[in-house]
Design a protein around this motif. Structure first.
Motif, PDB file in Angstrom:
ATOM      1  N   UNK A  55       1.008  -1.149   0.319  1.00  0.00           N
ATOM      2  CA  UNK A  55       0.375  -0.134  -0.509  1.00  0.00           C
ATOM      3  C   UNK A  55       0.564   0.848   0.213  1.00  0.00           C
ATOM      4  N   UNK A  56       2.130   1.592   0.365  1.00  0.00           N
ATOM      5  CA  UNK A  56       2.790   2.323   0.407  1.00  0.00           C
ATOM      6  C   UNK A  56       4.086   2.432  -0.578  1.00  0.00           C
ATOM      7  N   UNK A  57       3.635   1.987  -1.935  1.00  0.00           N
ATOM      8  CA  UNK A  57       4.306   1.398  -2.957  1.00  0.00           C
ATOM      9  C   UNK A  57       3.840   1.976  -4.362  1.00  0.00           C
ATOM     10  N   UNK A  58       3.832   3.043  -4.802  1.00  0.00           N
ATOM     11  CA  UNK A  58       2.973   3.074  -5.874  1.00  0.00           C
ATOM     12  C   UNK A  58       3.950   2.656  -7.038  1.00  0.00           C
ATOM     13  N   UNK A  59       4.775   2.245  -7.019  1.00  0.00           N
ATOM     14  CA  UNK A  59       5.074   1.235  -8.353  1.00  0.00           C
ATOM     15  C   UNK A  59       3.353   0.002  -8.346  1.00  0.00           C
ATOM     16  N   UNK A  60       3.955  -0.773  -6.846  1.00  0.00           N
ATOM     17  CA  UNK A  60       2.684  -2.023  -6.751  1.00  0.00           C
ATOM     18  C   UNK A  60       1.468  -1.553  -7.015  1.00  0.00           C
ATOM     19  N   UNK A  61       1.469  -0.158  -6.399  1.00  0.00           N
ATOM     20  CA  UNK A  61      -0.190   0.316  -6.517  1.00  0.00           C
ATOM     21  C   UNK A  61      -0.936  -0.019  -8.192  1.00  0.00           C
ATOM     22  N   UNK A  62       0.210   1.017  -8.908  1.00  0.00           N
ATOM     23  CA  UNK A  62      -0.353   1.360 -10.270  1.00  0.00           C
ATOM     24  C   UNK A  62      -0.001   0.156 -11.103  1.00  0.00           C
ATOM     25  N   UNK A  63       0.506  -1.116 -10.784  1.00  0.00           N
ATOM     26  CA  UNK A  63       0.840  -1.848 -11.676  1.00  0.00           C
ATOM     27  C   UNK A  63      -0.021  -3.470 -11.414  1.00  0.00           C
ATOM     28  N   UNK A  64      -1.118  -2.985  -9.791  1.00  0.00           N
ATOM     29  CA  UNK A  64      -1.844  -4.495  -9.745  1.00  0.00           C
ATOM     30  C   UNK A  64      -2.846  -3.269  -9.981  1.00  0.00           C
ATOM     31  N   UNK A  65      -3.853  -2.127 -10.203  1.00  0.00           N
ATOM     32  CA  UNK A  65      -4.500  -1.675 -10.720  1.00  0.00           C
ATOM     33  C   UNK A  65      -5.222  -1.966 -12.464  1.00  0.00           C
TER      34      UNK A  65
END
Length: 446
Positions: free
Chosen positions: A154-164
């Motif tokens: 949840x604190x990682x912009x990369x994980x959030x964007x790529x997950x969505x």
């Protein structure tokens, strides 16, 4: 007034009706299709006119062909004599234009039309299935990472964007493939009855939205990242695409055969990718060697502060990740290599600043139950380590827990303020003076 225009419309490969209607609307606005390539549609300015476009796929055509094959030239000559002039082509796709008010369609036999489309679609369907497998693999990775590293995710912009984006792409690919097979079944029934093939319908607006989210997300990642190597890697990927496509087009203009073009382009692709991979490793190493560590003197609680004894050989490490949901800061101050002296101190802690309040309780529960499985043996029903409520007054906090392991209080504290959660793990139990200093340094300011 500009005389040329570029667009990057996103159509499903089978959405012939959508592409034709789109090009006809552009012609009415005074923009006639001039060229289609990897990077989109190119138009030239003309008088607004009402024309008809016909989009079809020629199964034996290829993006590596130096020129149309004999059969394809014969087909294009037939279309030309029928009033359908080739406006643009890209690989298997041919786009014809006709200025007659009510022209005879290129295909008058629905069976032949469907057969050509089915033969041409195999390459697209295989690519879609490969993409589907890649998306499913990525989603499995993201879900596993989210389950075991929820806060980091949840604190990682990369994980959030790529997950969505992965979820949206999965929806799109499944919709696109199912729509293609449903349409093909209807088209087969119509062709068997000698009727015209039904109109196609794609999801260009949906994929356009996904594409914009991806671009915005990548921009957000690059702007929030402190790693210059990330920006260089994105730029390098774009340059690789340009170079490889440029090699293919250059060989095509030189009339190099299809097979030779494929082999040379693949070899160039491998060489360029290897060169950029080496460059990335060099840049990453250079950045790592020449980037000063993130400052921690003003904000961190160090082992020296806690013990009051100088510790020049301690190893301090600070790691911070931040998104619009959470900011996660992790710090450790440990002995560097040599065996610790008697009075040496070590510690580590995690500070979680919650920017989206509904996530506060889930994050707190994740931290409270972090040790549920630690120290358990087969057959144990109760956890060996449990956070127990502690006095919150010395911390000036809302709630405080202290870890109990096998019936003994451990130097492990979980402290909660309004929007901040602290997990503090020194190597010794804290007295009130130490607690006051830690709360002042790591608690919310103001």
């Amino acid at each position: 007034m500009k005389s040329n225009k570029w667009q990057f419309p996103l159509f499903s490969f089978y959405d012939i009706t959508g592409m034709e209607k789109y090009l006809e609307r552009m012609a009415k606005k005074g923009w006639m299709l001039k060229k289609i390539d990897t990077f989109g549609y190119h138009y030239e300015k003309s008088e607004p006119k009402s024309v008809h476009y016909s989009v079809l796929y020629y199964p034996t055509a290829s993006a590596f062909d130096p020129e149309p094959g004999e059969d394809q030239e014969t087909f294009q000559d037939f279309c030309d004599h029928s009033g359908w002039h080739l406006a643009a082509n890209n690989a298997k796709m041919l786009v014809f234009v006709n200025e007659k008010e009510d022209p005879v369609p290129i295909h008058t036999d629905p069976q032949t039309e469907l057969e050509m489309l089915e033969r041409s679609s195999k390459q697209f369907v295989i690519c879609w299935l490969v993409l589907l497998g890649f998306i499913l693999f990525n989603l499995h990775t993201y879900i596993s990472f989210f389950r075991f590293n929820t806060i980091e995710f949840l604190a990682s912009p990369a994980q959030l964007v790529l997950g969505v984006v992965s979820v949206l792409l999965l929806i799109y690919v499944l919709l696109d493939l199912s729509t293609w097979y449903i349409w093909k079944k209807r088209a087969r029934a119509a062709a068997d009855m000698g009727e015209a093939l039904p109109a196609t319908h794609g999801y260009n607006k949906f994929i356009g939205t996904v594409f914009l989210i991806l671009i915005a997300g990548m921009a957000y990642i690059l702007l929030t990242s402190r790693n210059p190597a990330l920006f260089i890697s994105v730029l390098s990927a774009f340059i690789v695409v340009l170079l490889v496509n440029g090699v293919r087009l250059a060989l095509k203009k030189r009339k190099i055969s299809k097979s030779e073009n494929i082999i040379i382009t693949l070899l160039v692709d491998v060489v360029i990718c290897a060169a950029f991979a080496g460059l990335m490793l060099f840049v990453a190493g250079h950045v790592r060697r020449n980037t000063a560590p993130e400052s921690y003197e003003e904000t961190a609680v160090t082992a020296e502060m806690l013990s009051g004894i100088p510790q020049p050989e301690s190893l301090k490490q600070l790691r911070r990740s931040s998104s619009f949901l959470l900011t996660n800061t992790e710090f450790s101050d440990t002995h560097a290599g040599n065996a610790p002296r008697n009075n040496d101190c070590s510690l580590s802690y995690q500070v979680l600043d919650v920017h989206f309040s509904p996530l506060y309780k889930p994050c707190l529960n994740k931290l409270l139950h972090f040790y549920d499985k630690h120290g358990q043996y087969d057959g144990d029903t109760a956890p060996a380590y449990v956070y127990e409520p502690a006095d919150s007054a010395p911390w000036n906090a809302n709630e405080v827990w202290q870890l109990n392991g096998y019936g003994k209080l451990e130097p492990n504290y979980l402290v909660c303020w309004d929007d901040t959660i602290l997990v503090f793990k020194p190597d010794r139990l804290l007295d009130d003076a130490m607690i006051s200093m830690v709360a002042e340094k790591l608690g919310p300011k103001g």
